[in-house]
Write an enzyme that holds these catalytic residues in place. Structure first.
Site, PDB file in Angstrom:
ATOM      1  N   HIS A   1     -10.670  -2.762  -1.467  1.00  0.00           N
ATOM      2  CA  HIS A   1     -11.602  -2.176  -0.505  1.00  0.00           C
ATOM      3  C   HIS A   1     -12.638  -1.331  -1.242  1.00  0.00           C
ATOM      4  O   HIS A   1     -12.284  -0.578  -2.148  1.00  0.00           O
ATOM      5  CB  HIS A   1     -10.854  -1.284   0.481  1.00  0.00           C
ATOM      6  CG  HIS A   1      -9.909  -2.027   1.372  1.00  0.00           C
ATOM      7  ND1 HIS A   1     -10.253  -2.467   2.627  1.00  0.00           N
ATOM      8  CD2 HIS A   1      -8.628  -2.425   1.193  1.00  0.00           C
ATOM      9  CE1 HIS A   1      -9.227  -3.084   3.185  1.00  0.00           C
ATOM     10  NE2 HIS A   1      -8.217  -3.070   2.342  1.00  0.00           N
TER      11      HIS A   1
ATOM     12  N   TYR B   1      -0.736  -9.569   0.865  1.00  0.00           N
ATOM     13  CA  TYR B   1       0.278  -8.991   1.745  1.00  0.00           C
ATOM     14  C   TYR B   1       0.189  -9.605   3.143  1.00  0.00           C
ATOM     15  O   TYR B   1      -0.872 -10.048   3.570  1.00  0.00           O
ATOM     16  CB  TYR B   1       0.162  -7.461   1.796  1.00  0.00           C
ATOM     17  CG  TYR B   1      -1.150  -6.912   2.324  1.00  0.00           C
ATOM     18  CD1 TYR B   1      -1.388  -6.779   3.694  1.00  0.00           C
ATOM     19  CD2 TYR B   1      -2.150  -6.505   1.449  1.00  0.00           C
ATOM     20  CE1 TYR B   1      -2.576  -6.260   4.170  1.00  0.00           C
ATOM     21  CE2 TYR B   1      -3.349  -5.988   1.912  1.00  0.00           C
ATOM     22  CZ  TYR B   1      -3.553  -5.871   3.277  1.00  0.00           C
ATOM     23  OH  TYR B   1      -4.743  -5.363   3.742  1.00  0.00           O
TER      24      TYR B   1
ATOM     25  N   ARG C   1      -3.127 -11.584   3.930  1.00  0.00           N
ATOM     26  CA  ARG C   1      -4.438 -11.208   3.393  1.00  0.00           C
ATOM     27  C   ARG C   1      -4.565 -11.705   1.959  1.00  0.00           C
ATOM     28  O   ARG C   1      -3.656 -11.530   1.152  1.00  0.00           O
ATOM     29  CB  ARG C   1      -4.629  -9.675   3.389  1.00  0.00           C
ATOM     30  CG  ARG C   1      -4.728  -8.946   4.714  1.00  0.00           C
ATOM     31  CD  ARG C   1      -5.869  -9.337   5.646  1.00  0.00           C
ATOM     32  NE  ARG C   1      -7.127  -9.792   5.052  1.00  0.00           N
ATOM     33  CZ  ARG C   1      -8.052  -9.005   4.523  1.00  0.00           C
ATOM     34  NH1 ARG C   1      -7.906  -7.708   4.481  1.00  0.00           N
ATOM     35  NH2 ARG C   1      -9.177  -9.510   4.026  1.00  0.00           N
TER      36      ARG C   1
ATOM     37  N   TYR D   1       0.840  -1.195   0.000  1.00  0.00           N
ATOM     38  CA  TYR D   1       0.000   0.000   0.000  1.00  0.00           C
ATOM     39  C   TYR D   1       0.870   1.237   0.000  1.00  0.00           C
ATOM     40  O   TYR D   1       1.950   1.243   0.599  1.00  0.00           O
ATOM     41  CB  TYR D   1      -0.871   0.047   1.256  1.00  0.00           C
ATOM     42  CG  TYR D   1      -2.055  -0.870   1.234  1.00  0.00           C
ATOM     43  CD1 TYR D   1      -3.283  -0.438   0.742  1.00  0.00           C
ATOM     44  CD2 TYR D   1      -1.963  -2.164   1.709  1.00  0.00           C
ATOM     45  CE1 TYR D   1      -4.380  -1.282   0.736  1.00  0.00           C
ATOM     46  CE2 TYR D   1      -3.047  -3.021   1.700  1.00  0.00           C
ATOM     47  CZ  TYR D   1      -4.257  -2.564   1.220  1.00  0.00           C
ATOM     48  OH  TYR D   1      -5.343  -3.398   1.204  1.00  0.00           O
TER      49      TYR D   1
ATOM     50  N   HIS E   1      -7.335  -8.408  -2.473  1.00  0.00           N
ATOM     51  CA  HIS E   1      -8.642  -7.774  -2.262  1.00  0.00           C
ATOM     52  C   HIS E   1      -8.608  -6.309  -2.651  1.00  0.00           C
ATOM     53  O   HIS E   1      -7.543  -5.682  -2.674  1.00  0.00           O
ATOM     54  CB  HIS E   1      -9.096  -7.912  -0.804  1.00  0.00           C
ATOM     55  CG  HIS E   1      -8.176  -7.219   0.155  1.00  0.00           C
ATOM     56  ND1 HIS E   1      -7.020  -7.797   0.613  1.00  0.00           N
ATOM     57  CD2 HIS E   1      -8.222  -5.989   0.730  1.00  0.00           C
ATOM     58  CE1 HIS E   1      -6.398  -6.965   1.421  1.00  0.00           C
ATOM     59  NE2 HIS E   1      -7.101  -5.849   1.514  1.00  0.00           N
TER      60      HIS E   1
HETATM   61 FE   FE2 Z   1      -6.393  -4.218   2.634  1.00  0.00          FE
END
Ligand code: FE2
Lengths: 198, 235
Positions: free
Chosen positions: B161, B146, B156, B107, B159
């Site tokens: 959001h 990640y 995770r 991110y 995905h």
């Molecule tokens: Fe996330």
């Protein structure tokens, strides 16, 4: 009965919402749709600040919560088609603020004090809480400490157990910068804020 | 059965609970006392309205809106779907906001310490407004998986959001879209916190019809918001 589609489940906003939902507040290069500043110079009404912290069950202030507020304008009107009165053009009534930029992890909203909408409810602001560690957002409401008479008549406040109503009352303070209402949100504990199944 | 004041309730058989022990930050953060029922008033039947004027030219194209000197790395994809209520009626003109990791699972967020490269040409945030049929459409790259600190070797699943308003304060939804066939789903406490019968609704479907030849793979993710049981304020 028509075919029924199941509601899409909620998932957590996670720890990294800032550049998507509150980018300017956190210094990312994307225009944000909403911020902690709800009232432009031209919006009518009494200027107020709302500030508070969000506490977890261990009493620590949470640094990665996102708070949204939704409110009527100073005359109690909502900027939405379901309110036929509409709002004054300079007030949309929606704010969004993450608790990760203030050194004390406060959320801070500069807005106008909402008026009563004329349906028997006291002036109030709808508050929604999102954070990492919550798979579903939580709805609460903010009422004003200097509206005791209206609060006593408010049907929603009256539906809350009497010993928990205080958790929904923001405390008015007058400071050098103007009127501040303090509204802390306690996710758990003796002072756990009332959350609604709205 | 119609309730003139509004909307079907939040279906707690479809949404995760506040406290789900396997997701380790929930036990200190979720409310512990029963929610107090609230019959919707004007404050809940209204809600923020953001229309097409909200959207910048590149906001729905994440392959371009963060580009500095080239294209982002990764597998280019199209994510599209319909936003509707529980009876399948479209939710038009509603804001859809998205954010995601880059193709390497990193991110752009300052507190993301995952040791994977940032992509100078990828920002990862975007938005669009649904059309008159409730459709939305984004171009992006497929986000990478990640690691996170929930438990040893926790990852995770891929995905994206999503954040939506819908027509009122009550229809607010923040969720995550997953990808079909991801082996990490079976190990992810955020996904598994969702009641079993509703989990499939979070997984997008690959679509060859949405796929653009020689350009990008297509995924379809329809989103169902709480429905109005009657026209709000008409009683
Ligand atoms: Fe996330």
């Amino acid at each position: 009965m028509a075919e029924n589609f199941g509601q899409t489940p909620s998932q957590t906003v996670g720890p990294y919402f800032a550049y998507g939902l509150t980018p300017e507040q956190y210094g990312y290069p994307l225009k944000e749709i909403a911020s902690g500043r709800l009232a432009s110079e031209d919006a009518e009404g009494q200027r107020i600040r709302i500030e508070g912290k969000v506490y977890d069950g261990a009493g620590a202030a949470i640094s990665d919560a996102m708070i949204e507020i939704w409110q009527a304008d100073a005359k109690g009107r909502y900027a939405h088609p379901a309110d036929p009165r509409g709002s004054n053009a300079d007030f949309r009534g929606f704010g969004r603020f993450g608790t990760g930029t203030d050194p004390d992890n406060r959320f801070i909203f500069d807005t106008v004090k909402p008026g009563a909408s004329g349906d028997g409810q006291a002036p109030h602001i709808n508050v929604t809480v999102f954070m990492r560690g919550m798979l579903v957002h939580a709805f609460t409401r903010l009422y004003f400490s200097d509206e005791a008479a209206a609060n006593a008549e408010d049907p929603v406040l009256s539906s809350v157990p009497a010993d928990r109503r205080d958790t929904l009352i923001a405390q008015r303070q007058e400071g050098p910068g103007g009127v501040v209402y303090r509204f802390d949100i306690h996710m758990q504990g003796d002072a756990e804020t009332v959350f609604f199944d709205a | 059965m119609t309730d003139p004041t509004g909307y079907t309730p939040r279906d707690w058989g479809s949404h995760p609970p506040y406290i789900y022990a396997d997701y380790k930050s929930t036990p200190l953060r979720g409310p512990t006392r029963p929610l107090v029922p609230l019959k919707a008033t004007l404050s809940e039947l209204t809600g923020p309205v953001y229309g097409h004027e909200t959207i910048g030219k590149l906001d729905a194209d994440l392959t371009k809106n963060g580009a500095k000197n080239g294209e982002p790395l990764g597998e280019r994809i199209i994510v599209t779907g319909r936003v509707m209520d529980e009876r399948g009626r479209p939710v038009p003109n509603t804001l859809v906001e998205v954010w995601q990791a880059n193709a390497a699972g990193r991110y752009i967020h300052k507190v993301d310490q995952h040791d994977a490269p940032l992509d100078p040409n990828f920002f990862g945030g975007g938005r669009c407004v649904t059309d008159s049929e409730g459709r939305y459409r984004f171009y992006t790259v497929k986000p990478g998986a990640y690691p996170w600190g929930n438990h040893p070797n926790a990852w995770r699943p891929n995905h994206i959001h999503f954040s939506l308003f819908g027509p009122s304060y009550l229809t607010r939804l923040v969720t995550q879209m997953y990808f079909p066939g991801d082996p990490l789903l079976a190990l992810d406490p955020i996904f598994l916190g969702t009641p079993e019968k509703a989990r499939d609704r979070l997984i997008s479907k690959f679509s060859i019809d949405v796929t653009e030849p020689e350009f990008a793979l297509g995924y379809v993710f329809d989103i169902v918001l709480r429905g109005a049981t009657a026209t709000p304020m008409e009683s």
